[in-house]
Design an enzyme around this catalytic site. Structure first.
Site, mmCIF file in Angstrom:
data_model
loop_
_atom_site.group_PDB
_atom_site.id
_atom_site.type_symbol
_atom_site.label_atom_id
_atom_site.label_comp_id
_atom_site.label_asym_id
_atom_site.label_seq_id
_atom_site.Cartn_x
_atom_site.Cartn_y
_atom_site.Cartn_z
ATOM 1 N N THR A 10 -87.183 -2.870 -43.581
ATOM 2 C CA THR A 10 -88.247 -3.879 -43.573
ATOM 3 C C THR A 10 -88.142 -4.817 -44.783
ATOM 4 O O THR A 10 -88.837 -5.818 -44.855
ATOM 5 C CB THR A 10 -89.650 -3.223 -43.581
ATOM 6 O OG1 THR A 10 -89.710 -2.360 -44.711
ATOM 7 C CG2 THR A 10 -89.919 -2.450 -42.306
ATOM 8 N N GLY A 11 -87.275 -4.488 -45.717
ATOM 9 C CA GLY A 11 -87.106 -5.338 -46.902
ATOM 10 C C GLY A 11 -86.258 -6.556 -46.573
ATOM 11 O O GLY A 11 -85.665 -6.653 -45.485
ATOM 12 N N VAL A 13 -83.376 -7.517 -47.771
ATOM 13 C CA VAL A 13 -81.949 -7.224 -47.583
ATOM 14 C C VAL A 13 -81.744 -6.411 -46.302
ATOM 15 O O VAL A 13 -80.822 -6.683 -45.516
ATOM 16 C CB VAL A 13 -81.382 -6.477 -48.811
ATOM 17 C CG1 VAL A 13 -79.951 -6.022 -48.564
ATOM 18 C CG2 VAL A 13 -81.439 -7.374 -50.044
ATOM 19 N N ARG A 38 -94.732 7.258 -44.407
ATOM 20 C CA ARG A 38 -95.689 6.153 -44.293
ATOM 21 C C ARG A 38 -95.290 5.164 -43.191
ATOM 22 O O ARG A 38 -96.130 4.636 -42.473
ATOM 23 C CB ARG A 38 -95.779 5.431 -45.647
ATOM 24 C CG ARG A 38 -96.994 4.577 -45.837
ATOM 25 C CD ARG A 38 -97.234 4.322 -47.322
ATOM 26 N NE ARG A 38 -95.994 3.965 -48.040
ATOM 27 C CZ ARG A 38 -95.589 2.722 -48.246
ATOM 28 N NH1 ARG A 38 -96.301 1.714 -47.819
ATOM 29 N NH2 ARG A 38 -94.479 2.485 -48.915
ATOM 30 N N SER A 39 -93.992 4.911 -43.048
ATOM 31 C CA SER A 39 -93.543 3.914 -42.053
ATOM 32 C C SER A 39 -92.936 4.549 -40.808
ATOM 33 O O SER A 39 -92.754 3.865 -39.795
ATOM 34 C CB SER A 39 -92.501 2.989 -42.674
ATOM 35 O OG SER A 39 -93.009 2.377 -43.813
ATOM 36 N N CYS A 127 -76.026 -9.581 -56.764
ATOM 37 C CA CYS A 127 -75.841 -10.854 -56.066
ATOM 38 C C CYS A 127 -75.196 -11.935 -56.938
ATOM 39 O O CYS A 127 -74.318 -12.667 -56.481
ATOM 40 C CB CYS A 127 -77.182 -11.347 -55.548
ATOM 41 S SG CYS A 127 -78.514 -11.141 -56.731
ATOM 42 N N GLN A 154 -81.388 -18.774 -60.260
ATOM 43 C CA GLN A 154 -81.549 -17.719 -59.259
ATOM 44 C C GLN A 154 -82.825 -17.833 -58.434
ATOM 45 O O GLN A 154 -83.912 -18.097 -58.962
ATOM 46 C CB GLN A 154 -81.479 -16.350 -59.949
ATOM 47 C CG GLN A 154 -80.100 -16.100 -60.541
ATOM 48 C CD GLN A 154 -79.912 -14.728 -61.143
ATOM 49 O OE1 GLN A 154 -79.336 -14.632 -62.220
ATOM 50 N NE2 GLN A 154 -80.367 -13.675 -60.485
ATOM 51 N N ARG A 235 -84.457 -17.672 -63.463
ATOM 52 C CA ARG A 235 -85.112 -17.715 -62.146
ATOM 53 C C ARG A 235 -85.663 -19.112 -61.917
ATOM 54 O O ARG A 235 -86.314 -19.680 -62.816
ATOM 55 C CB ARG A 235 -86.256 -16.699 -62.126
ATOM 56 C CG ARG A 235 -86.901 -16.545 -60.778
ATOM 57 C CD ARG A 235 -86.110 -15.708 -59.832
ATOM 58 N NE ARG A 235 -86.075 -14.315 -60.221
ATOM 59 C CZ ARG A 235 -85.194 -13.435 -59.746
ATOM 60 N NH1 ARG A 235 -84.268 -13.810 -58.879
ATOM 61 N NH2 ARG A 235 -85.222 -12.189 -60.144
ATOM 62 N N HIS A 242 -78.685 -18.456 -54.716
ATOM 63 C CA HIS A 242 -78.446 -18.545 -56.159
ATOM 64 C C HIS A 242 -77.383 -19.613 -56.430
ATOM 65 O O HIS A 242 -76.446 -19.768 -55.640
ATOM 66 C CB HIS A 242 -77.891 -17.222 -56.709
ATOM 67 C CG HIS A 242 -78.885 -16.107 -56.829
ATOM 68 N ND1 HIS A 242 -80.214 -16.223 -56.552
ATOM 69 C CD2 HIS A 242 -78.698 -14.807 -57.244
ATOM 70 C CE1 HIS A 242 -80.822 -15.061 -56.779
ATOM 71 N NE2 HIS A 242 -79.921 -14.189 -57.192
ATOM 72 N N GLN A 316 -78.199 -15.597 -51.569
ATOM 73 C CA GLN A 316 -78.420 -14.351 -52.318
ATOM 74 C C GLN A 316 -78.514 -13.150 -51.392
ATOM 75 O O GLN A 316 -78.032 -12.065 -51.704
ATOM 76 C CB GLN A 316 -79.712 -14.500 -53.146
ATOM 77 C CG GLN A 316 -79.991 -13.372 -54.116
ATOM 78 C CD GLN A 316 -80.810 -12.248 -53.512
ATOM 79 O OE1 GLN A 316 -81.625 -12.467 -52.614
ATOM 80 N NE2 GLN A 316 -80.618 -11.028 -53.998
HETATM 81 C C1 2RA Z 1 -82.155 -10.981 -58.869
HETATM 82 N N1 2RA Z 1 -79.904 -10.208 -59.101
HETATM 83 O O1 2RA Z 1 -81.790 -12.109 -58.520
HETATM 84 C C2 2RA Z 1 -81.220 -9.819 -58.801
HETATM 85 C C3 2RA Z 1 -81.340 -9.162 -57.460
HETATM 86 N N2 2RA Z 1 -80.296 -8.243 -57.226
HETATM 87 O O2 2RA Z 1 -83.266 -10.719 -59.260
#
Ligand code: 2RA
Length: 345
Positions: A10-11, A13, A38-39, A127, A154, A235, A242, A316
């Site tokens: 469910t994530g 990735v 839980r799931s 990533c 990122q 970020r 990314h 990513q």
């Molecule tokens: C990020 N590299 O971008 C990490 C995730 N694996 O937060």
């Protein structure tokens, strides 16, 4: 035909692993989604049709041919080795738990698939590293990268579905209440209309763990011990691709034209480098694409003929996670040599 299990479906990735397996027609006999109590029992709509989530047990996972772990490092540390123990499944772990363990291969199939050998626990790189090395490996093989400086841009997806949601919500908040600072939970500061030079925890040397991962993992994937890499990881308010500005110092003289010609032969890489037509890598264009984009290739002003500056963008969740994981399984089904090998020491 093989049985595939996914823990963490469910994530962000996990969902992409399901899509990539389906899209690439990976020959599965059955797909099993595993989760905690839980799931368990819930039904998920997947590209393979509706699938009921099963309770994770090591025994159930060991009955698979491949198990993709798209969960936390602590889950991987607790269970990965038991799932992969003799008689069990091949485990492809997306967490950082095993990446730097010497007995666990850290793999980009197009570069070092051969490092897998007979190992059944395989680590998927971070990533940021995975996207950069796609462009760096051919250059390293032919020109010998001695050192490099990386600055990253990122996306929020690096922090999972929660990170992407926080970006949407804080952007909306900021637009609705321009006089109020938006809230933040996932990121150290509000990400909307901001950049945050802080990903993962700070290390004693002042770099963050995210930055050190680029140094550690690139050396391991390239089978080097002392390629010097300095990274600043940032970020930015982008959804899921990314980008990285990279300066390399090479052992042999290199030109942008030769680098472009070499990179145009690399699998998984699109050279997008026509500044006159405003064409260069961008996260918007790299999103949902399997190949990473490389461009803005130019001679370094600092290192002259022994250096280049370049810019890469890559999805990513795909090359940085799910695609690479599925490519590892594909490699194991049908191994192939790297197109490039080191020409100089
Ligand atoms: C990020 N590299 O971008 C990490 C995730 N694996 O937060």
């Amino acid at each position: 035909m093989v049985k595939v299990g996914i823990v963490g479906a469910t994530g962000a990735v996990g969902k992409e692993i399901l899509s990539v397996l389906h899209d690439r027609k990976f020959a599965v006999t059955s797909v099993h989604l595993f989760a905690s109590a839980r799931s368990a029992g819930k039904t998920l709509d997947t590209p393979f049709g509706p699938l009921q989530v099963q309770l994770f047990t090591v025994e159930a996972a060991r009955a698979m041919d491949y198990v993709f772990l798209a969960v936390s490092g602590s889950f991987a540390l607790e269970h990965a080795e038991a799932i992969a123990a003799p008689g069990g499944a091949v485990v492809i772990d997306n967490s950082s738990a095993f990446r730097m363990q010497p007995n666990v291969p850290l793999v980009i199939p197009e570069i070092n698939g051969a490092a897998i050998g007979t190992k059944k626990l395989i680590a998927n790189p971070n990533c940021t590293t995975a996207i950069a090395v796609m462009a760096l490996w051919p250059l390293h093989c032919h020109y010998g990268i001695e050192k490099m400086i990386v600055s990253t841009y990122q996306a929020s997806s690096g922090a999972g579905v929660e990170g992407m949601e926080e970006l949407f919500n804080t952007t909306r908040e900021a637009l609705d209440n321009p006089d109020k600072t938006p809230s933040n939970k996932v990121f150290a500061h509000p990400l909307a209309f901001n950049v945050i030079p802080h990903i993962d925890v700070f290390q004693p040397n002042g770099f963050t763990k995210e930055e050190m991962k680029v140094t550690w993992e690139t050396n391991k994937i390239f089978d080097e011990t002392n390629m010097k890499i300095s990274c600043t990881a940032v970020r930015i308010p982008i959804l899921r691709a990314h980008s990285e500005a990279i300066t390399i110092k090479t052992k042999r003289p290199i030109t942008p034209a030769d680098a472009r010609a070499l990179l145009s032969k690399a699998d998984g890489v699109d050279v997008v480098d026509d500044p006159a037509a405003n064409k260069y890598p961008m996260p918007l264009n790299a999103t949902a694409k399997y190949n990473i984009e490389v461009g803005r290739i130019r001679q370094s002003i600092v290192f002259d003929e022994y250096g280049l500056d370049l810019f890469v963008s890559g999805d990513q969740l795909l090359r940085g996670a799910a695609l690479n994981a599925v490519l590892i399984a594909e490699y194991l089904e049908k191994p192939y040599p790297s197109k490039f090998s080191k020409q100089i020491k």
